[in-house]
Design a protein around this motif. Structure first.
Motif, mmCIF file in Angstrom:
data_model
loop_
_atom_site.group_PDB
_atom_site.id
_atom_site.type_symbol
_atom_site.label_atom_id
_atom_site.label_comp_id
_atom_site.label_asym_id
_atom_site.label_seq_id
_atom_site.Cartn_x
_atom_site.Cartn_y
_atom_site.Cartn_z
ATOM 1 N N PRO A 48 0.820 -1.217 0.000
ATOM 2 C CA PRO A 48 0.000 0.000 0.000
ATOM 3 C C PRO A 48 0.849 1.260 0.000
ATOM 4 O O PRO A 48 2.065 1.211 0.241
ATOM 5 C CB PRO A 48 -0.810 -0.132 1.294
ATOM 6 N N GLU A 49 0.208 2.354 -0.268
ATOM 7 C CA GLU A 49 0.927 3.628 -0.404
ATOM 8 C C GLU A 49 1.740 3.966 0.833
ATOM 9 O O GLU A 49 2.865 4.473 0.738
ATOM 10 C CB GLU A 49 -0.086 4.749 -0.680
ATOM 11 N N GLU A 50 1.206 3.657 2.016
ATOM 12 C CA GLU A 50 1.928 4.000 3.236
ATOM 13 C C GLU A 50 3.195 3.157 3.426
ATOM 14 O O GLU A 50 4.021 3.454 4.271
ATOM 15 C CB GLU A 50 1.025 3.858 4.473
ATOM 16 N N SER A 52 5.447 2.642 0.926
ATOM 17 C CA SER A 52 6.188 2.887 -0.313
ATOM 18 C C SER A 52 7.700 2.756 -0.151
ATOM 19 O O SER A 52 8.422 2.600 -1.139
ATOM 20 C CB SER A 52 5.843 4.277 -0.870
#
Length: 234
Positions: A48-50, A52
């Motif tokens: 997920p983006e968190e 990265s």
């Protein structure tokens, strides 16, 4: 030798944080009676983006396959905690019982820190074994409650027939340089005292049992010199 004794310990690097040169790792403990115990499962397939900063490598199921194991061959998953890089593939092990500290599992239910991995760790209750504090999970395999990094984090002690006792602090002490009684807190971390208490607890254990090998979960310099799958410690 007892048929329930620990037989060997495998270590797998399944990803990394390139910016900080930090390895993401899992462990496999095999018992003399054929039981397979996986410690953590690494990063999710889709990060997920968190997350990265993380980068997947050869995932845990692929590495297990290289020594002839399928996900269904895993009897137990010791979940040290539900952070993204430790619980990202729990759901792949559909025949396993999950072992986690009760206080951690209950905290995760409402803690947004663990929301991204919830589809992985939020398994049917009959498959989750909640434990409270230090305990012997199997002969030669012990869980050590080490809150600080997160509430209810657990480290693992593995008693091997030839290598001797191996301590896996996981994220209680993720880097060798921090395994010290010296205080480095600058007041910015509200969990600093809990981290210090758990660090001292592990240091006392190492001294009391004269443990010769402590494997820090995210120490790239140390990992570069360790045996990794398909090699093992026995």
């Amino acid at each position: 030798m007892s048929q329930t004794a620990v037989k060997r310990l495998y270590m797998m690097q399944v990803g990394n944080m390139p910016q900080y040169q930090i390895p993401i790792v899992c462990y496999l403990v095999q018992m003399e009676d054929g039981h397979n115990i996986l410690i953590d499962t690494g990063l999710p397939e889709i990060i997920p983006e968190e997350g990265s900063d993380f980068e997947n490598g050869q995932n845990v199921t692929v590495q297990l396959a290289s020594i002839g194991l399928t996900p269904d061959d895993i009897d137990t998953v010791i979940s040290t905690h539900y952070d993204l890089d430790h619980a990202g593939r729990h759901a792949a092990f559909k025949e396993a019982q999950y072992v986690v500290q009760r206080v951690h599992h209950l905290d995760a239910a409402t803690n947004p820190r663990f929301a991204a991995t919830r589809p992985e760790w939020d398994q049917p209750s009959e498959r989750i074994r909640l434990v409270d504090g230090d305990m012997e999970l199997l002969p030669g395999l012990e869980l050590i409650e080490t809150s600080g990094h997160v509430l209810g984090h657990q480290s693992v002690l593995v008693r091997l027939p030839k290598t001797g006792t191996v301590l896996l602090p996981i994220d209680a002490v993720s880097l060798g340089k921090d395994f010290s009684r010296d205080e480095h807190a600058d007041g910015s971390n509200p969990d600093a005292e809990a981290i210090r208490i758990s660090t001292v607890k592990l240091l006392d254990l190492v001294e009391r049992e004269q443990i010769g090998l402590v494997i820090f979960g995210h120490d790239q310099a140390q990992w570069a010199g360790l045996k990794t799958l398909p090699e093992y410690y026995d």
